[in-house]
Design a protein around this motif. Structure first.
Motif: not given
Length: 401
Positions: A20-32, A154-168
């Motif tokens: 759940l947690i690690l897939t969420l981490a990948r799902g936030i970033t990898l689609p973008y 979640i990744g889309a919302a973070m990417a609107k602020l800065d495209i690098s933030l999803p990785f963080l």
């Protein structure tokens, strides 16, 4: 599902928190990644596909050695070590100034995720009796899909602020799981058998190649994964060729949402009923649903028809995933479970091939021919499953004699 989760020991609950947690981490970033690679490193679409696809392939191949480590090391240390690599991979991707360093970080992320996944499955086999494993595999797959369903938003919302933030943020989730498992993880959990002699990796690999059943199941999974591994990619390719970009976006969005909701809603209800007794029938049913879903895609002319076809296709996915796990669980010796699950992970190579093969067909044949090709892959995968299952039945007969 919640009632079942409550009765599991803490060690199983912690293992279930990993997907759940690690897939969420990948799902936030990898689609973008496509957008990020194009904007940060000015890569073309072809080069972007090569980067993403090759990192997945390398991670899958290296995970076979990760399965070897699962059989040799305490699971507690291995999961923590891989979680640290997973976290550092995202942090490195956030900071990487050069493409080669970013590429290395993606490989480490995919490898660490794959090894943790193997360790989790081997942990289930150590902690639970055979009769309860299909249920826990279904719960695991449901939680994985919840992560993939929520992560992109979640990744889309973070990417609107800065495209690098999803990785963080992904690195932060990795850190959170590391702390969680460091404090409450089962330090005695291990798939290794200290009483058995240590065997070199290559010798174990040769031993696996001699297991006809494992070879058949691995090839069956690889061929089938061409169809369900990256379905969003080849459906997008098909729709881009046959419709407008606006229609493609609308249909793909509806199809992905349908897939996620169907898995979350039905995976546990169906998956918990899959048992060792009738695995061949379950796999046949799941593969049949894939073919019906492909036929539906080929004939769909409206969003509603695409959604209905996706529901049918997803039911096949819901059946095949836990059934594959149960087959491997059934044939894997206790001291080689990690390697057997690692071999099963090689099926993801088929997922990487799907969009490539469909692109070749779309460039040279009428668009609907891709569905004929994909149906042939399902049939071929089913034949290998049947060969593996028949050899399993023969082994049982010999044991009875």
């Amino acid at each position: 599902m919640l009632t079942t989760l409550k009765r599991y020991p803490r060690a199983v609950k912690l293992l279930l928190s990993a997907p759940l947690i690690l897939t969420l981490a990948r799902g936030i970033t990898l689609p973008y990644l496509v957008i990020y690679l194009a904007s940060r490193f000015s890569l073309s679409i072809a080069d972007t596909g090569l980067v993403i696809g090759s990192t997945l392939i390398i991670g899958s191949l290296l995970s076979l050695y990760g399965g070897f480590l699962v059989d040799r090391m305490p699971s507690y240390r291995l999961i923590l070590g891989c979680c640290a690599v997973f976290t550092l991979g995202f942090l490195g991707a956030f900071l990487a100034p050069d493409l080669w360093l970013f590429y290395l970080c993606l490989v480490l992320i995919n490898l660490a995720y794959a090894v943790i996944d193997i360790a989790v499955k081997a942990g289930f086999a150590s902690l639970l009796p055979v009769t309860e494993r299909s249920e826990v595999f279904s719960i695991k797959y449901t939680l994985t899909n919840i992560g993939y369903a929520i992560g992109p938003f979640i990744g889309a919302a973070m990417a609107k602020l800065d495209i690098s933030l999803p990785f963080l943020l992904s690195a932060g989730l990795g850190t959170g799981f590391f702390c969680l498992y460091f404090v409450w993880g089962d330090r005695d959990l291990s798939s290794a058998d200290g009483a058995l002699p240590s065997t070199p990796f290559l010798a174990v690999g040769k031993l696996l190649l001699q297991d006809y059943r494992l070879v058949c199941f691995t090839l069956g999974g690889l061929l089938s994964a061409v169809v369900f591994g990256q379905f969003a990619a080849y459906l997008s390719q098909y729709l881009v060729v046959t419709t407008t970009p606006e229609t493609t976006y609308r249909i793909i969005s509806a199809a992905l949402a349908t897939n996620a909701l169907t898995v979350i809603g039905l995976q546990y209800a169906i998956g918990r009923r899959i048992s060792h007794r009738h695995l061949s029938r379950w796999l046949a049913a799941g593969l049949s649903m894939f073919i019906l879903g492909l036929a539906g895609f080929a004939l769909s002319t409206t969003v509603v028809l695409w959604v209905i076809s996706m529901v049918i296709f997803t039911i096949g996915e819901i059946i095949v995933f836990p059934a594959e796990y149960m087959f491997i669980d059934k044939i894997a010796p206790d001291h080689l479970r990690g390697m057997y699950y690692g071999a099963q992970n090689l099926a993801s190579l088929g997922a990487a091939l799907g969009p490539v093969l469909c692109g070749i067909v779309l460039a040279s044949q009428p668009p609907h021919y891709i569905f004929y090709m994909l149906a042939l892959f399902i049939v071929a995968g089913g034949l290998f499953y049947c060969l593996g299952a028949s050899s399993l039945s023969d082994a049982k007969v010999q044991e009875a004699d």
